[in-house]
Design an enzyme around this catalytic site. Structure first.
Site, PDB file in Angstrom:
ATOM      1  N   LYS A  21     -43.667 -40.589  16.264  1.00  0.00           N
ATOM      2  CA  LYS A  21     -43.948 -39.207  15.810  1.00  0.00           C
ATOM      3  C   LYS A  21     -44.975 -38.578  16.733  1.00  0.00           C
ATOM      4  O   LYS A  21     -45.704 -39.278  17.442  1.00  0.00           O
ATOM      5  CB  LYS A  21     -44.457 -39.183  14.378  1.00  0.00           C
ATOM      6  CG  LYS A  21     -45.731 -40.009  14.082  1.00  0.00           C
ATOM      7  CD  LYS A  21     -47.067 -39.344  14.361  1.00  0.00           C
ATOM      8  CE  LYS A  21     -48.263 -40.212  13.976  1.00  0.00           C
ATOM      9  NZ  LYS A  21     -49.521 -39.845  14.659  1.00  0.00           N
ATOM     10  N   ASP A 146     -49.933 -43.263   7.434  1.00  0.00           N
ATOM     11  CA  ASP A 146     -48.778 -42.559   8.009  1.00  0.00           C
ATOM     12  C   ASP A 146     -47.434 -43.132   7.550  1.00  0.00           C
ATOM     13  O   ASP A 146     -46.380 -42.630   7.935  1.00  0.00           O
ATOM     14  CB  ASP A 146     -48.805 -42.655   9.549  1.00  0.00           C
ATOM     15  CG  ASP A 146     -49.881 -41.774  10.166  1.00  0.00           C
ATOM     16  OD1 ASP A 146     -50.408 -40.899   9.457  1.00  0.00           O
ATOM     17  OD2 ASP A 146     -50.181 -41.982  11.356  1.00  0.00           O
TER      18      ASP A 146
END
Ligand code: C5P
Length: 316
Positions: A21, A146
C-alpha cells in the site's frame, strides 16, 4: 449440501496475492494515552506485492520465506496471524505457509500487515472456518494497526490507530513509482521522531484538507491528488535522512506530478500521468543514487487478495 460434498470442494492449497500500500495522506491527530497516535490516513492498495501460498496439513503451522532478511519464526507476523486464528477458532488442522517476499522490509508499504491479512483471510477459507468479517477484523486489530486495511481490500480512510476503516471511492489511474533508498525505518522510531521534532518546531506546516484529496481520488484528478499529498511523519524523517528529499526531488524533476514518503518510510513514491515517464524516472533514480536503490512501477488496484487457485483439489 452434505458435509462430505462440502469437503470435496475444499481447497488443499490457496494462492493469495498480498498487496503493498501507499499512504497518500497521513495526519497525526494526537498522541493517545496508550502510546499510539490517533491518525487520519488515506491508503491505496497496489498491484505490487507478495505471493502467499497456503497448504493444508494434518497438524502444525509451518512458515517458509524466501527473503534472507526475514525470519520464518514467531517474530514473523504471517505466522503470528496463523497462530492467532488457529487459537481463536480451535481448528484441528495445520498449514504450510509459503511467503514469496517482494516488498522491501520496514518500508512504509505495509508488507507485514498485508501478509497477516492474507493469512487470516486465506486460512479462514482453507480451513473452512466461515468466520465473519467482524471476527477477522477483531483478530486483525490485535496483530497490527494496518492489518484491518488489507482485510478490507480497497482504498480507505483509516482512523483510530489505523484500524478503523472507511472504504472510499477511488478511480485513480495514474502510474505510481515506488523508490526505496535501501534502508528501513522502524515504525516506532518514525512516530517517536515526530513527537520529538514537533515539540521544538512546527515541521509539519499546514495540513491540507483530506476531503479535497478524496474528491480528487474519486474523480481521477491527478493534479488534485498531487496537491492533496500529505504525511505528518515525512518532515521529521527527512531531517534525519535528507536522501529522502533528494529522491523526491529527482522524481519531480523527471515528470512526477507529486511525490511523498509513504507511511513511516523509508519508501517514497511519485505519481505520474504516463507509465513510460515513471519508468524513465526509476532508471534515473537508480543511476543517480546507486545500486542500493530499489524501484517498482505500479498502480492502484482494488479488490486484489485471496482467490482460490486453479490447483484447488479435495482435502485428503
Ligand atoms: O500497530 P503496529 O504494530 O503496526 O505499530 C508499530 C508501532 O508504531 C507501535 O508500537 C507504535 O510505536 C507506533 N504506532 C503509533 N501509532 C499508530 C500506529 C503505530 O504510535 N497509529
Amino acid at each position: 449440501m452434505p458435509k462430505q460434498a462440502q469437503q470435496k470442494r475444499a481447497a488443499a492449497r490457496i494462492n493469495a496475492f498480498s498487496p503493498a500500500k501507499i499512504n497518500v495522506f497521513l495526519r497525526i491527530v494526537r498522541k493517545r494515552p496508550d502510546g499510539y497516535h490517533e491518525l487520519e490516513t488515506v491508503m491505496l492498495p497496489l498491484d505490487f506485492g507478495d505471493i502467499i501460498t497456503l497448504e493444508n496439513r494434518k497438524s502444525g503451522l509451518l512458515l517458509e520465506c524466501d527473503h534472507p532478511g526475514l525470519a520464518a519464526d514467531d517474530t514473523n507476523i504471517a505466522l503470528r496471524a496463523a497462530k492467532l486464528l488457529a487459537e481463536h477458532s480451535g481448528v484441528n488442522r495445520g498449514a504450510r505457509i509459503t511467503l514469496r517476499k517482494r516488498t522491501p522490509l520496514a518500508a512504509g508499504l505495509g508488507g507485514g500487515s498485508s501478509n497477516a491479512a492474507a493469512v487470516l483471510a486465506g486460512l479462514n477459507r482453507l480451513w473452512q472456518l466461515n468466520l465473519a468479517d467482524k471476527a477477522l477484523h477483531h483478530l486483525a486489530a490485535q496483530l497490527g494497526s494496518d492489518v484491518n486495511f488489507f482485510l478490507a481490500r480497497g482504498a480507505a480512510v483509516c482512523r483510530g490507530r489505523g484500524e478503523i476503516i472507511e472504504p472510499v471511492e477511488c478511480k485513480f489511474s495514474g502510474t505510481i513509482l515506488l523508490v526505496n533508498p535501501g534502508f528501513g525505518i522502524a515504525t516506532k522510531w518514525a512516530y517517536d521522531r515526530w513527537e520529538k521534532t514537533i515539540a521544538g518546531a512546527r515541521l509539519t506546516g499546514t495540513t491540507p484538507e483530506v476531503s479535497l484529496l478524496l474528491r480528487a481520488l474519486a474523480e481521477d484528478d491527478l493534479d488534485g491528488v498531487a496537491r492533496g499529498l500529505f504525511n505528518s511523519l515525512e518532515a521529521p524523517s527527512v531531517r534525519k535522512f535528507p536522501v529522502l528529499q533528494l529522491l523526491k526531488d529527482t522524481l519531480c524533476a523527471h515528470g512526477a506530478v507529486g511525490a511523498l514518503m509513504s507511511g513511516s518510510g523509508a519508501t517514497v513514491f511519485g505519481l505520474f500521468a504516463e507509465k513510460d515517464k515513471a519508468e524513465r524516472a526509476a532508471q534515473r533514480a537508480r543511476e543517480q543514487f546507486g545500486p542500493s536503490i530499489w524501484t517498482s512501477v505500479t498502480r492502484f488496484a482494488e479488490r486484489l487478495g485471496v482467490e482460490p487457485s486453479s490447483e484447488d483439489c479435495p482435502v485428503v
